[in-house]
Each structure stands twice: as C-alpha cells, then as structure tokens.
Design a protein around this motif. Structure first.
Motif, PDB file in Angstrom:
ATOM      1  N   ASP A  31       0.875  -1.173   0.000  1.00 18.84           N
ATOM      2  CA  ASP A  31       0.000   0.000   0.000  1.00 18.84           C
ATOM      3  C   ASP A  31       0.911   1.222   0.000  1.00 18.84           C
ATOM      4  OD1 ASP A  31      -1.662   2.152   0.503  1.00 18.84           O
ATOM      5  OD2 ASP A  31      -2.860   1.093   1.998  1.00 18.84           O
ATOM      6  N   ARG A  56       0.514  -7.816   4.097  1.00 20.50           N
ATOM      7  CA  ARG A  56       0.138  -7.794   2.669  1.00 20.50           C
ATOM      8  C   ARG A  56       1.248  -8.395   1.818  1.00 20.50           C
ATOM      9  NH1 ARG A  56      -3.489  -4.233   0.419  1.00 20.50           N
ATOM     10  NH2 ARG A  56      -3.133  -5.531  -1.412  1.00 20.50           N
ATOM     11  N   GLY A  80       1.168 -12.078   1.797  1.00 20.96           N
ATOM     12  CA  GLY A  80       0.047 -12.745   1.160  1.00 20.96           C
ATOM     13  C   GLY A  80      -1.329 -12.434   1.696  1.00 20.96           C
ATOM     14  N   ALA A  81      -1.445 -11.562   2.674  1.00 15.46           N
ATOM     15  CA  ALA A  81      -2.774 -11.207   3.198  1.00 15.46           C
ATOM     16  C   ALA A  81      -3.546 -10.440   2.127  1.00 15.46           C
ATOM     17  CB  ALA A  81      -2.654 -10.359   4.456  1.00 15.46           C
ATOM     18  N   THR A  82      -4.817 -10.743   2.019  1.00 14.07           N
ATOM     19  CA  THR A  82      -5.675 -10.057   1.056  1.00 14.07           C
ATOM     20  C   THR A  82      -6.143  -8.724   1.637  1.00 14.07           C
ATOM     21  OG1 THR A  82      -7.685 -11.068   1.934  1.00 14.07           O
ATOM     22  CG2 THR A  82      -6.523 -12.278   0.177  1.00 14.07           C
ATOM     23  N   GLU A  83      -6.669  -7.870   0.764  1.00 14.03           N
ATOM     24  CA  GLU A  83      -7.241  -6.604   1.242  1.00 14.03           C
ATOM     25  C   GLU A  83      -8.365  -6.868   2.229  1.00 14.03           C
ATOM     26  OE1 GLU A  83      -8.251  -3.185  -1.195  1.00 14.03           O
ATOM     27  OE2 GLU A  83      -6.861  -3.969  -2.718  1.00 14.03           O
ATOM     28  N   GLU A  84      -9.140  -7.911   1.957  1.00 13.63           N
ATOM     29  CA  GLU A  84     -10.252  -8.267   2.852  1.00 13.63           C
ATOM     30  C   GLU A  84      -9.727  -8.638   4.245  1.00 13.63           C
ATOM     31  OE1 GLU A  84     -13.708 -11.644   3.410  1.00 13.63           O
ATOM     32  OE2 GLU A  84     -12.700 -11.499   1.470  1.00 13.63           O
ATOM     33  N   MET A  85      -8.669  -9.448   4.299  1.00 11.77           N
ATOM     34  CA  MET A  85      -8.092  -9.829   5.597  1.00 11.77           C
ATOM     35  C   MET A  85      -7.609  -8.597   6.354  1.00 11.77           C
ATOM     36  SD  MET A  85      -5.764 -13.138   4.667  1.00 11.77           S
ATOM     37  CE  MET A  85      -5.210 -13.478   6.327  1.00 11.77           C
TER      38      MET A  85
END
Length: 115
Positions: A37, A50, A53-58
């Motif tokens: 970001d 992020r 591998g974390a998604t935007e949703e997570m």
C-alpha cells in the motif's frame, strides 16, 4: 489521536518462515522493498502482512494500527519492536494465519491508560 503503546514481539518458528517474515520487514524498513500500500508508511504492519500474502479483505477486517520501529533476527527468533494505537493490534493474528508454524509472544505497555 490514540495513546501509543510500545509492543515487543518475539516470534519463533522454522528458519524458512522466520526468513520470510524478516526479509519482508527488513526490506520495507531499509527501502529495498516497496510497500504494498504505497499510500501507507513503509513501517505499517499492514504492509508486512500484505507482502506475505494477506488479502485486502483480511487486512480490512483486522485492527492493524501499528508501526514497526525495529526488527532483528537472533538465532531462530525474530525480535520486533512496534508502536501501536491503544495496545496490541491484530498483527500476530494475521501473521500466524498466513504462517501457522510461527509461535509468537508479546508484551505491551501503554502508560497513558496504565495498561
């Protein structure tokens, strides 16, 4: 404006998992890696998860209001120091959901509210 809490993390796990975390944090802190970001500070915990591998949703459904100030790998342990809003954030929850072999420990001190 929040009261800032000082949080000390110690994370144990496999050399491979620890290496992944350390390389991401170190890369962000030294500028070798661009933040996921780009509008957020490079030391924001959300950029770390992020990049792992974390998604935007997570990231969106977890409380991630912390900034890493120091990180070092000592043997088979990573030491992370962070400043976090009000107290410990969900950083470890997201981190261990991405790398379940990690074993994290933390201590937090927020003197403004005597926590």
């Amino acid at each position: 404006m929040p009261n800032w809490a000082s949080t000390s993390y110690r994370i144990e796990g496999s050399k491979s998992d620890l290496g992944k975390v350390f390389n991401v944090v170190d890369g962000l802190m030294t500028g070798k890696r661009k933040p996921v970001d780009e509008n957020a500070p490079k030391d924001w915990e959300g950029n770390v998860v992020r990049a792992l591998g974390a998604t935007e949703e997570m990231v969106g459904r977890h409380y991630l209001r912390g900034f890493i100030t120091e990180c070092e790998m000592v043997g088979e342990t990573i030491r992370i120091e962070a400043e976090e809003a009000w107290g410990v954030t969900d950083f470890l929850d997201v981190l261990t959901s991405l790398l379940p072999g990690l074993t994290p420990y933390f201590i937090v001190e927020e003197p403004g509210c005597q926590v």
